[in-house]
Design a protein around this motif. Structure first.
Motif, PDB file in Angstrom:
ATOM      1  N   MET A  83       0.835  -1.177   0.000  1.00  0.00           N
ATOM      2  CA  MET A  83       0.000   0.000   0.000  1.00  0.00           C
ATOM      3  C   MET A  83       0.883   1.246   0.000  1.00  0.00           C
ATOM      4  O   MET A  83       2.054   1.147   0.299  1.00  0.00           O
ATOM      5  N   GLN A 120      -5.064   2.960   4.827  1.00  0.00           N
ATOM      6  CA  GLN A 120      -4.584   2.699   3.476  1.00  0.00           C
ATOM      7  C   GLN A 120      -4.851   1.250   3.085  1.00  0.00           C
ATOM      8  O   GLN A 120      -5.313   0.970   1.980  1.00  0.00           O
ATOM      9  N   ALA A 124      -8.513   0.686   2.437  1.00  0.00           N
ATOM     10  CA  ALA A 124      -8.965   1.332   1.202  1.00  0.00           C
ATOM     11  C   ALA A 124      -8.447   0.629  -0.040  1.00  0.00           C
ATOM     12  O   ALA A 124      -9.113   0.622  -1.076  1.00  0.00           O
ATOM     13  N   CYS A 125      -7.269   0.031   0.040  1.00  0.00           N
ATOM     14  CA  CYS A 125      -6.596  -0.444  -1.179  1.00  0.00           C
ATOM     15  C   CYS A 125      -6.393  -1.955  -1.284  1.00  0.00           C
ATOM     16  O   CYS A 125      -5.965  -2.433  -2.328  1.00  0.00           O
ATOM     17  N   LYS A 126      -6.694  -2.691  -0.246  1.00  0.00           N
ATOM     18  CA  LYS A 126      -6.417  -4.129  -0.272  1.00  0.00           C
ATOM     19  C   LYS A 126      -7.105  -4.826  -1.444  1.00  0.00           C
ATOM     20  O   LYS A 126      -6.476  -5.596  -2.171  1.00  0.00           O
ATOM     21  N   ASP A 174      -8.134  -3.552  -4.273  1.00  0.00           N
ATOM     22  CA  ASP A 174      -7.531  -3.124  -5.529  1.00  0.00           C
ATOM     23  C   ASP A 174      -6.189  -3.811  -5.747  1.00  0.00           C
ATOM     24  O   ASP A 174      -5.856  -4.207  -6.861  1.00  0.00           O
ATOM     25  N   LEU A 225      -8.072   2.386 -10.047  1.00  0.00           N
ATOM     26  CA  LEU A 225      -8.289   2.167  -8.615  1.00  0.00           C
ATOM     27  C   LEU A 225      -9.677   2.633  -8.200  1.00  0.00           C
ATOM     28  O   LEU A 225     -10.253   3.525  -8.813  1.00  0.00           O
ATOM     29  N   ARG A 236     -11.869   5.364  -3.318  1.00  0.00           N
ATOM     30  CA  ARG A 236     -11.326   5.426  -1.954  1.00  0.00           C
ATOM     31  C   ARG A 236      -9.815   5.179  -1.947  1.00  0.00           C
ATOM     32  O   ARG A 236      -9.059   5.877  -1.264  1.00  0.00           O
ATOM     33  N   CYS A 237      -9.366   4.224  -2.724  1.00  0.00           N
ATOM     34  CA  CYS A 237      -7.935   3.924  -2.789  1.00  0.00           C
ATOM     35  C   CYS A 237      -7.202   5.032  -3.549  1.00  0.00           C
ATOM     36  O   CYS A 237      -6.130   5.468  -3.135  1.00  0.00           O
TER      37      CYS A 237
END
Length: 69
Positions: free
Chosen positions: A1, A14, A17-19, A21, A47, A50-51
């Motif tokens: 991330m 983070q 929000a990104c896991k 993606d 993405l 949010r990410c």
């Protein structure tokens, strides 16, 4: 991330929000965090909102100092 910086989201935020993606777009890079970050930056247009916001927080340019006259 994305690496965290002062005033930015926490590492947990983070990750949350990104896991998804990261798993969807950059599976080949897991578990190398630097490779995941580079992959996601290349695919920023894909993405989740949010990410993407996590990356955009970091990339805000600092205001340039005004030259003295």
């Amino acid at each position: 991330m994305p690496p965290s910086s002062a005033g930015a989201a926490t590492r947990d935020e983070q990750t949350a929000a990104c896991k998804g993606d990261a798993i969807k777009l950059c599976t080949f890079a897991i578990p190398n965090e630097a490779k995941i970050t580079a992959c996601m930056q290349k695919k920023i247009d894909r993405l989740s909102p949010r990410c993407r916001a996590m990356f955009e927080q970091q990339e805000k340019p600092k205001p340039k100092p005004k030259p003295k006259k």
